[in-house]
Scaffold this active site. Sequence first.
Site, PDB file in Angstrom:
ATOM      1  N   GLU A 134      19.409 -23.539 -70.126  1.00  0.00           N
ATOM      2  CA  GLU A 134      18.578 -22.367 -69.830  1.00  0.00           C
ATOM      3  C   GLU A 134      18.033 -21.776 -71.130  1.00  0.00           C
ATOM      4  OE1 GLU A 134      17.174 -20.754 -67.562  1.00  0.00           O
ATOM      5  OE2 GLU A 134      18.122 -21.215 -65.645  1.00  0.00           O
ATOM      6  N   ASP A 180       7.831 -23.640 -65.188  1.00  0.00           N
ATOM      7  CA  ASP A 180       8.664 -23.103 -64.109  1.00  0.00           C
ATOM      8  C   ASP A 180       8.227 -23.665 -62.762  1.00  0.00           C
ATOM      9  OD1 ASP A 180      10.905 -21.441 -63.527  1.00  0.00           O
ATOM     10  OD2 ASP A 180       9.559 -19.934 -62.683  1.00  0.00           O
ATOM     11  N   TYR A 239      19.049 -15.101 -63.623  1.00  0.00           N
ATOM     12  CA  TYR A 239      17.766 -14.406 -63.518  1.00  0.00           C
ATOM     13  C   TYR A 239      17.935 -13.018 -62.902  1.00  0.00           C
ATOM     14  CZ  TYR A 239      14.292 -17.902 -64.958  1.00  0.00           C
ATOM     15  OH  TYR A 239      13.491 -18.760 -65.695  1.00  0.00           O
ATOM     16  N   CYS A 248      21.112 -20.395 -63.491  1.00  0.00           N
ATOM     17  CA  CYS A 248      19.719 -20.081 -63.210  1.00  0.00           C
ATOM     18  C   CYS A 248      19.604 -19.033 -62.110  1.00  0.00           C
ATOM     19  CB  CYS A 248      18.964 -21.347 -62.806  1.00  0.00           C
ATOM     20  SG  CYS A 248      17.247 -21.055 -62.348  1.00  0.00           S
ATOM     21  N   TYR A 277      12.563 -10.062 -60.183  1.00  0.00           N
ATOM     22  CA  TYR A 277      13.941 -10.496 -60.369  1.00  0.00           C
ATOM     23  C   TYR A 277      14.955  -9.349 -60.340  1.00  0.00           C
ATOM     24  CZ  TYR A 277      12.128 -15.114 -61.172  1.00  0.00           C
ATOM     25  OH  TYR A 277      11.505 -16.325 -61.000  1.00  0.00           O
TER      26      TYR A 277
END
Length: 223
Positions: A211, A46, A141, A137, A168
């Site tokens: 993803e 990440d 999230y 993305c 998140y």
Amino acid sequence: MENSIFFCLRNSSGEIWENYLQHPFVQSIGNGSLSENSFKYYLIQDYLFLIQFSRAYALAAYKSETLEDMRYAAAAMSNIIDFEIQLHINYCSGWGLTLDDLSGKCEDIATTAYTRFVIECGHRGDLLDLMTALAPCVVGYAEIGRNLAETPTVGQKPNPFKSWIDMYSGEDYQKIALSAIQQLQSLFKKRGSPDRYNSLSSIFNQATRLEIEFWEMAWKQQE
């Protein structure tokens, strides 16, 4: 915003989006059962992912046709470079990962495939194509964070990934996701048309599949 282009793309993606949200990696974060090895591998990748995404927003600034769009892209890039990457480094230190651990690793094939797909969408298309590729993305999230935070079992026992869920699902990140939805809608009003929907849907679905592969990459590191 339920009638926005983002939700049209999200809803038409069907099981692709659901497989993204419900991947075993995500569910294991939610119930706290994910292995430390798997999560650390994800954190390293990440970090490398964020570097490439900052380049995607630099490309977005270049592709912008208005000062407003340029400011949005520049602010997003600055946020990643000046704040998000450092926050990620700080977070990783809590898992025993140093900056050398993060920067000294090679990109996994899944990381390379995803990030270069996004950048290629920007190179060959316009800003709407690029932002469509980024949306799964950025917005995904936020939805994952909300879903995990609202799961009844979360909070009933200590979860080593609670801070990830809190990040998140928190107000700050939810605002970032909402801003991305609004930006995509603004671009679609200016540049979109029924003739472009299938192309945008293809970009959105492929980015979402990538993803899923990003989750799968880390999931395979389970000990």
